[in-house]
Enzyme design. Structure first.
Site, PDB file in Angstrom:
ATOM      1  CG  HIS A   1      34.252  45.564  38.805  1.00  0.00           C
ATOM      2  ND1 HIS A   1      33.862  46.482  39.751  1.00  0.00           N
ATOM      3  CD2 HIS A   1      34.744  44.513  39.497  1.00  0.00           C
ATOM      4  CE1 HIS A   1      34.124  45.999  40.954  1.00  0.00           C
ATOM      5  NE2 HIS A   1      34.645  44.788  40.828  1.00  0.00           N
TER       6      HIS A   1
ATOM      7  NE  ARG B   1      36.272  34.465  42.055  1.00  0.00           N
ATOM      8  CZ  ARG B   1      35.949  35.517  42.808  1.00  0.00           C
ATOM      9  NH1 ARG B   1      36.877  36.375  43.206  1.00  0.00           N
ATOM     10  NH2 ARG B   1      34.716  35.721  43.177  1.00  0.00           N
TER      11      ARG B   1
ATOM     12  CG  ASN C   1      39.595  40.091  44.449  1.00  0.00           C
ATOM     13  OD1 ASN C   1      39.612  40.183  43.223  1.00  0.00           O
ATOM     14  ND2 ASN C   1      38.483  39.848  45.111  1.00  0.00           N
TER      15      ASN C   1
ATOM     16  CG  HIS D   1      35.015  47.350  47.472  1.00  0.00           C
ATOM     17  ND1 HIS D   1      34.547  46.167  46.979  1.00  0.00           N
ATOM     18  CD2 HIS D   1      34.303  47.583  48.609  1.00  0.00           C
ATOM     19  CE1 HIS D   1      33.589  45.708  47.775  1.00  0.00           C
ATOM     20  NE2 HIS D   1      33.434  46.550  48.779  1.00  0.00           N
TER      21      HIS D   1
ATOM     22  CG  ASP E   1      31.851  43.137  41.745  1.00  0.00           C
ATOM     23  OD1 ASP E   1      32.951  42.563  41.600  1.00  0.00           O
ATOM     24  OD2 ASP E   1      31.394  43.441  42.851  1.00  0.00           O
TER      25      ASP E   1
HETATM   26  O1  DOR Z   1      30.724  40.728  46.103  1.00  0.00           O
HETATM   27  C1  DOR Z   1      31.919  40.866  45.841  1.00  0.00           C
HETATM   28  N1  DOR Z   1      32.656  39.858  45.365  1.00  0.00           N
HETATM   29  N2  DOR Z   1      32.484  42.057  46.040  1.00  0.00           N
HETATM   30  C2  DOR Z   1      33.812  42.212  45.966  1.00  0.00           C
HETATM   31  O2  DOR Z   1      34.287  43.281  46.265  1.00  0.00           O
HETATM   32  C3  DOR Z   1      34.696  41.103  45.586  1.00  0.00           C
HETATM   33  C4  DOR Z   1      33.961  40.066  44.862  1.00  0.00           C
HETATM   34  C5  DOR Z   1      34.721  38.764  44.772  1.00  0.00           C
HETATM   35  O3  DOR Z   1      35.902  38.814  44.359  1.00  0.00           O
HETATM   36  O4  DOR Z   1      34.171  37.730  45.082  1.00  0.00           O
HETATM   37 ZN    ZN Z   2      34.708  43.520  42.347  1.00  0.00          ZN
END
Ligand code: DOR
Ligand code: ZN
Length: 441
Positions: free
Chosen positions: A58, A62, A92, A174, A307
């Site tokens: 995970h 970017r 994302n 999520h 994450d």
């Molecule tokens: O804290 C987080 N940051 N949770 C997420 O679900 C996305 C992530 C991010 O992409 O910055």
């Molecule tokens: Zn995440």
């Protein structure tokens, strides 16, 4: 292709830790035990341990998008410095990885720049199920059931029902419940202390989403992986669902992960760290932190993933409502867990299960994640006694900060090998592009 012999190491094999030797040839583990020398490079690993390269299931790298925070190259370099040889990257980015073209574009970027192996997630939207069903070899379909960084969001009952009823692959959620967190945002609108973050996105936000996704997985017999679980109450909901007849009859499977920040930080830390510990889902009480350790040790939680979510220090030091959520961690996951071994919280075998064996099983990586003959030679040599001084300025992530700044960890990756190629040696990058796309089953 480089031939290597690693001698005299304590090797973390699937059946336990053994002092033995490894022969690496053609990118694979060619033999374990008696190895004949020849004109190969011999690494004397006396005093060191060899783990399967860690898998971070995970991360947010970017790219394409806000590459001033991170890109595939810098993120994957951070990974290999941390002993991580495989990452799965989240959708994302900008544009979001929600159609075939965006997925192929990201694949092209990763194939040209990744220092570690990689797999990519596909992002769910309320309307792209057809596209999701067509794309091949993704880590899973990621559903943001509550909004977070970026604008991916699917929470309406009809949309979720459609996805779970028709998407046959792995579904990764999520799990924060959008309607509740929106209501709570309004309630706390006039306040600006950082601890409201854990109140807005409270445990009930998480349990509500876990319950909805879990029930749908049970109804349709899906593999649901709950990302970044953070509370005891979510584990209770999962246990409840696993007891239902629907779950037992349908062939469903629910797995889950916890992140280092939910193992090492709590709501008590807002005062000192402020925006640096703002992430989604948020940090929880000390009891929940303990529940995360207990859950890992009992097997209720299957794996650890970071994450890794880089944002710049400038962004992270704004006021509560402006600070984006997320912390970087890909290069510290393994050292943090090794430090937990040193302090008696868990064992080396636990660590290998949580970041190597279990992630490879959950994501169906047939030829990675364990040290066995014929598997890819993704390995990390670790000095279990060597300390690692964590400083913002020595972080490899492009965002160049970490909430663990100033800490001294015990247990340090000293060599990382990806597909049989040494990529990091003595904390120096010696090869930049050994990574390949992994194959999911
Ligand atoms: O804290 C987080 N940051 N949770 C997420 O679900 C996305 C992530 C991010 O992409 O910055
Ligand atoms: Zn995440």
């Amino acid at each position: 292709m480089q031939k290597l012999i690693i001698k005299n190491a304590r090797v973390v094999l699937p059946q336990g830790i053994e002092k033995t030797n490894l022969l690496i040839q053609d990118g694979k583990i060619a033999s374990i035990g008696e190895v004949s020398s020849g004109e190969k490079r011999i690494i004397d690993a006396q005093g060191l341990m060899v783990f399967p390269g860690a898998i971070d299931g995970h991360v947010h790298f970017r790219e394409p998008g806000p590459t001033h925070k991170e890109n595939f190259k810098t993120g994957s370099i951070a990974a290999v410095f941390g002993g991580v040889t495989t990452i799965f990257e989240m959708p994302n980015t900008w544009p979001t990885t929600t159609d075939f073209e965006a997925l192929e574009d990201k694949r092209a970027i990763a194939s040209k720049t990744s220092a570690c192996n990689y797999g990519l997630f596909f992002g769910a939207t309320p309307t792209n199920l057809g596209e999701a069903q067509k794309v091949a070899n993704v880590a899973g379909l990621k559903i943001f059931m509550g909004c977070s960084t970026g604008d991916l969001l699917v929470y309406k009952d009809a949309d979720l029902e459609k996805i779970f009823s028709e998407y046959e692959g792995r579904i990764c959620t999520h799990a924060e419940w959008e309607p509740r967190l929106n209501e709570r945002k309004k309630e706390f609108a006039g306040q600006d202390s950082f601890d409201i973050h854990s109140k807005i996105r409270d445990v009930q936000c998480a349990t509500e989403a876990v319950r909805r996704a879990g029930k749908l997985a049970a109804k349709y017999g899906r593999h649901l992986h709950i990302l970044h679980l953070s509370s005891r109450a979510e584990l209770d909901v999962i246990a409840e669902i696993k007891e239902t007849q629907a779950y037992k009859d349908s062939g469903a499977k629910i797995t889950c992960e916890v992140c280092p920040h939910h193992l090492f930080f709590s709501t008590d830390d807002y005062e000192k760290y402020k925006g640096l510990v703002k992430m989604n889902p948020p940090v929880r009480s000390k009891d929940d932190v303990q529940a995360m350790w207990d859950g890992l040790l009992s097997g209720e939680i299957d794996m650890v993933a970071t994450d890794h979510a880089p944002h710049t220090m400038e962004e992270k030091t704004q006021g509560y409502w402006e600070v984006p959520s997320g912390v970087p961690a890909v290069e510290l996951m393994l050292p943090l867990l090794l430090t937990a071994v040193a302090s008696g919280k868990c064992t080396y075998e636990n660590v290998a299960d949580w970041v190597c064996h279990h992630p490879s099983q959950i994501y169906g990586l047939k030829n990675r994640g364990t040290i066995e003959i014929g598997k890819a030679a993704d390995l990390v040599l670790v000095d279990p006694n060597k300390t690692l001084d964590v400083r913002n300025e020595n972080q490899k992530t492009k965002c160049a900060w970490t909430p663990w700044n100033g800490q001294t960890l015990v247990g340090c990756p000293v060599m990382t090998i990806v597909n049989g190629r040494i990529v990091v040696e003595d904390r120096t990058l010696v090869e930049e592009q050994a990574g390949r796309e992994v194959t999911f089953s």
